[in-house]
Design a protein around this motif. Structure first.
Motif, mmCIF file in Angstrom:
data_model
loop_
_atom_site.group_PDB
_atom_site.id
_atom_site.type_symbol
_atom_site.label_atom_id
_atom_site.label_comp_id
_atom_site.label_asym_id
_atom_site.label_seq_id
_atom_site.Cartn_x
_atom_site.Cartn_y
_atom_site.Cartn_z
ATOM 1 N N PRO A 139 8.953 42.949 -6.380
ATOM 2 C CA PRO A 139 7.556 43.176 -6.889
ATOM 3 C C PRO A 139 6.969 44.631 -6.437
ATOM 4 O O PRO A 139 5.868 45.020 -6.879
ATOM 5 N N GLY A 140 7.441 44.980 -5.336
ATOM 6 C CA GLY A 140 6.972 46.470 -4.725
ATOM 7 C C GLY A 140 7.447 47.840 -5.227
ATOM 8 O O GLY A 140 6.834 48.871 -5.045
ATOM 9 N N LEU A 141 8.296 47.641 -6.206
ATOM 10 C CA LEU A 141 8.883 48.751 -6.921
ATOM 11 C C LEU A 141 7.859 49.568 -7.691
ATOM 12 O O LEU A 141 7.938 50.862 -7.742
ATOM 13 N N PHE A 142 7.210 48.755 -8.696
ATOM 14 C CA PHE A 142 6.434 49.479 -9.569
ATOM 15 C C PHE A 142 5.094 49.187 -9.555
ATOM 16 O O PHE A 142 4.659 48.203 -9.276
ATOM 17 N N ALA A 143 4.231 50.174 -9.593
ATOM 18 C CA ALA A 143 2.773 50.195 -9.767
ATOM 19 C C ALA A 143 2.086 49.583 -10.900
ATOM 20 O O ALA A 143 1.155 49.026 -10.990
ATOM 21 N N ARG A 144 2.671 50.283 -12.082
ATOM 22 C CA ARG A 144 2.103 49.936 -13.453
ATOM 23 C C ARG A 144 3.496 49.351 -14.110
ATOM 24 O O ARG A 144 4.470 50.048 -14.080
ATOM 25 N N ILE A 145 3.362 48.490 -15.089
ATOM 26 C CA ILE A 145 4.311 47.965 -15.516
ATOM 27 C C ILE A 145 4.251 47.347 -17.234
ATOM 28 O O ILE A 145 3.152 46.719 -17.516
ATOM 29 N N GLY A 146 4.622 48.130 -17.905
ATOM 30 C CA GLY A 146 4.599 47.832 -19.597
ATOM 31 C C GLY A 146 5.555 47.031 -20.137
ATOM 32 O O GLY A 146 6.969 47.550 -20.022
ATOM 33 N N LEU A 147 5.252 45.704 -20.429
ATOM 34 C CA LEU A 147 6.358 44.904 -21.217
ATOM 35 C C LEU A 147 6.068 44.674 -22.692
ATOM 36 O O LEU A 147 5.272 43.804 -23.168
ATOM 37 N N LEU A 148 6.855 45.420 -23.343
ATOM 38 C CA LEU A 148 6.690 45.345 -25.072
ATOM 39 C C LEU A 148 7.526 44.185 -25.666
ATOM 40 O O LEU A 148 8.778 44.561 -25.408
ATOM 41 N N HIS A 149 6.904 43.301 -26.033
ATOM 42 C CA HIS A 149 7.899 41.994 -26.689
ATOM 43 C C HIS A 149 8.857 41.543 -25.784
ATOM 44 O O HIS A 149 10.111 41.495 -25.999
ATOM 45 N N PRO A 150 8.416 41.093 -24.739
ATOM 46 C CA PRO A 150 9.427 40.474 -23.576
ATOM 47 C C PRO A 150 9.844 39.042 -24.053
ATOM 48 O O PRO A 150 9.079 38.450 -24.636
ATOM 49 N N GLY A 199 5.501 40.939 -36.469
ATOM 50 C CA GLY A 199 6.888 40.248 -35.594
ATOM 51 C C GLY A 199 7.265 41.234 -34.460
ATOM 52 O O GLY A 199 6.303 41.412 -33.621
ATOM 53 N N HIS A 200 8.558 41.430 -34.508
ATOM 54 C CA HIS A 200 8.867 42.268 -33.097
ATOM 55 C C HIS A 200 8.847 43.939 -33.281
ATOM 56 O O HIS A 200 9.281 44.186 -32.456
ATOM 57 N N GLU A 201 8.125 44.356 -34.358
ATOM 58 C CA GLU A 201 8.018 45.598 -34.372
ATOM 59 C C GLU A 201 6.845 46.163 -33.414
ATOM 60 O O GLU A 201 5.993 45.481 -33.009
ATOM 61 N N ILE A 202 7.059 47.306 -32.769
ATOM 62 C CA ILE A 202 6.015 48.166 -32.000
ATOM 63 C C ILE A 202 4.918 48.586 -33.152
ATOM 64 O O ILE A 202 5.084 49.424 -33.793
ATOM 65 N N ARG A 203 3.577 48.334 -33.076
ATOM 66 C CA ARG A 203 2.652 49.011 -33.778
ATOM 67 C C ARG A 203 1.518 49.712 -32.910
ATOM 68 O O ARG A 203 1.813 49.793 -31.754
ATOM 69 N N GLN A 204 0.815 50.502 -33.852
ATOM 70 C CA GLN A 204 -0.050 51.410 -33.120
ATOM 71 C C GLN A 204 -0.805 51.010 -32.133
ATOM 72 O O GLN A 204 -0.828 51.661 -30.916
ATOM 73 N N ASN A 205 -1.263 49.831 -31.955
ATOM 74 C CA ASN A 205 -2.248 49.241 -31.159
ATOM 75 C C ASN A 205 -1.672 49.054 -29.655
ATOM 76 O O ASN A 205 -1.912 49.457 -28.592
ATOM 77 N N GLU A 206 -0.256 48.823 -29.885
ATOM 78 C CA GLU A 206 0.362 48.672 -28.640
ATOM 79 C C GLU A 206 0.846 50.029 -27.787
ATOM 80 O O GLU A 206 0.951 50.010 -26.652
ATOM 81 N N LEU A 207 1.005 51.243 -28.810
ATOM 82 C CA LEU A 207 1.379 52.426 -28.410
ATOM 83 C C LEU A 207 -0.003 52.995 -27.392
ATOM 84 O O LEU A 207 0.381 53.714 -26.641
ATOM 85 N N ALA A 208 -1.075 52.339 -28.080
ATOM 86 C CA ALA A 208 -2.382 53.085 -27.741
ATOM 87 C C ALA A 208 -2.798 52.432 -26.172
ATOM 88 O O ALA A 208 -3.064 52.759 -25.257
ATOM 89 N N ALA A 209 -2.336 51.103 -26.241
ATOM 90 C CA ALA A 209 -2.418 50.395 -24.917
ATOM 91 C C ALA A 209 -1.307 50.768 -23.832
ATOM 92 O O ALA A 209 -1.733 50.933 -22.466
ATOM 93 N N LEU A 210 -0.399 51.480 -24.372
ATOM 94 C CA LEU A 210 0.794 51.726 -23.431
ATOM 95 C C LEU A 210 0.233 53.069 -22.695
ATOM 96 O O LEU A 210 0.358 53.463 -21.581
ATOM 97 N N ALA A 211 -0.293 53.776 -23.730
ATOM 98 C CA ALA A 211 -0.777 55.395 -23.314
ATOM 99 C C ALA A 211 -1.936 55.148 -22.304
ATOM 100 O O ALA A 211 -1.812 55.899 -21.180
ATOM 101 N N ALA A 212 -2.762 54.172 -22.436
ATOM 102 C CA ALA A 212 -3.921 53.832 -21.593
ATOM 103 C C ALA A 212 -3.326 53.542 -20.324
ATOM 104 O O ALA A 212 -3.814 53.977 -19.177
ATOM 105 N N LEU A 213 -2.220 52.756 -20.347
ATOM 106 C CA LEU A 213 -1.673 52.123 -18.995
ATOM 107 C C LEU A 213 -0.833 53.410 -17.956
ATOM 108 O O LEU A 213 -1.245 53.224 -17.152
ATOM 109 N N LEU A 214 -0.354 54.305 -18.810
ATOM 110 C CA LEU A 214 0.459 55.154 -18.365
ATOM 111 C C LEU A 214 -0.381 56.209 -17.711
ATOM 112 O O LEU A 214 -0.187 57.231 -16.945
ATOM 113 N N LYS A 215 -1.544 56.638 -18.436
ATOM 114 C CA LYS A 215 -2.222 57.612 -18.302
ATOM 115 C C LYS A 215 -3.724 57.489 -17.496
ATOM 116 O O LYS A 215 -4.223 58.256 -16.707
ATOM 117 N N ARG A 216 -4.309 56.362 -17.451
ATOM 118 C CA ARG A 216 -5.689 56.008 -16.803
ATOM 119 C C ARG A 216 -5.530 56.117 -15.188
ATOM 120 O O ARG A 216 -4.587 55.724 -14.429
#
Length: 201
Positions: free
Chosen positions: A119-130, A184-201
């Motif tokens: 658990p100490g390796l990553f500070a921020r983690i994005g799991l898309l369709h785990p 379904g299993h596809e990645i949609r725009q709202n997911e990419l927006a949330a991912l961008a917020a995670l990685l940039k904020r």
């Protein structure tokens, strides 16, 4: 050299003060699948995008399975440790850079497994369709930021199992955000927006 360090990967060093982002592709993807996406979201970030070293009928994966949603748990444990060592070695080459990671589908699953074991390796983690079809042991994840995305009609990663994963991360002290859609299993725009917020904020 350890076998752990032999992943074929596409990499970029981080700019000063920028994070190092590990990217894990889905089944049949490769080291190019999300590399340019990271560059678009966070141009200064370092990127490490390994290619899965398991072949399933020619499709690259990060660990073996015996059927849809049925994992070879012994192989998963072995490859989780190899990936954790790989991540630690890559991170050590960039001291001071925050370490983030995200993955899609099979890539999300290997990332989640690494986070649960180390658990100490990553500070921020994005799991898309785990899809985590086992009961994880407790882990100390206080201060970690986690994004979990899902389609409510995802036939591969059923929403009830994703919801249990959200609850598990919250119970470990992580700050959890979700991005859901009705597909379904596809990645949609709202997911990419949330991912961008995670990685940039």
């Amino acid at each position: 050299m350890s076998e752990t360090h032999t992943y074929h990967a596409r990499t970029r060093a981080p700019d000063p003060g920028a994070p190092l982002i590990f990217v894990f592709h889905g089944t049949g993807g490769d080291e190019h699948q999300f590399f340019d996406l990271v560059r678009q979201i966070h141009p200064g970030a370092g990127v490490v995008s390994p290619r899965g070293d398991v072949s399933e009928h020619g499709a690259a994966r990060f660990f073996r399975r015996t059927g849809e949603g049925i994992y070879d748990m012994e192989d998963l444990a072995l490859r989780t440790e190899r990936m954790a060592e790989f991540v630690a070695a890559q991170a050590a080459a960039h001291p001071g850079a925050p370490v983030y990671g995200f993955g899609y589908s099979n890539g999300a699953n290997i990332l989640a497994s690494v986070v649960m074991a180390h658990p100490g390796l990553f500070a921020r983690i994005g799991l898309l369709h785990p899809l985590i079809p086992w009961d994880p042991a407790p882990a100390e994840l206080s201060g970690r930021r986690v994004l979990i995305t899902s389609g409510r009609r995802d036939p591969i990663c059923p929403w009830p199992q994703t919801e249990r994963l959200v609850q598990w991360f919250g119970a470990q002290g992580a700050e959890v955000a979700t991005a859901l859609h009705e597909g379904g299993h596809e990645i949609r725009q709202n997911e990419l927006a949330a991912l961008a917020a995670l990685l940039k904020r």
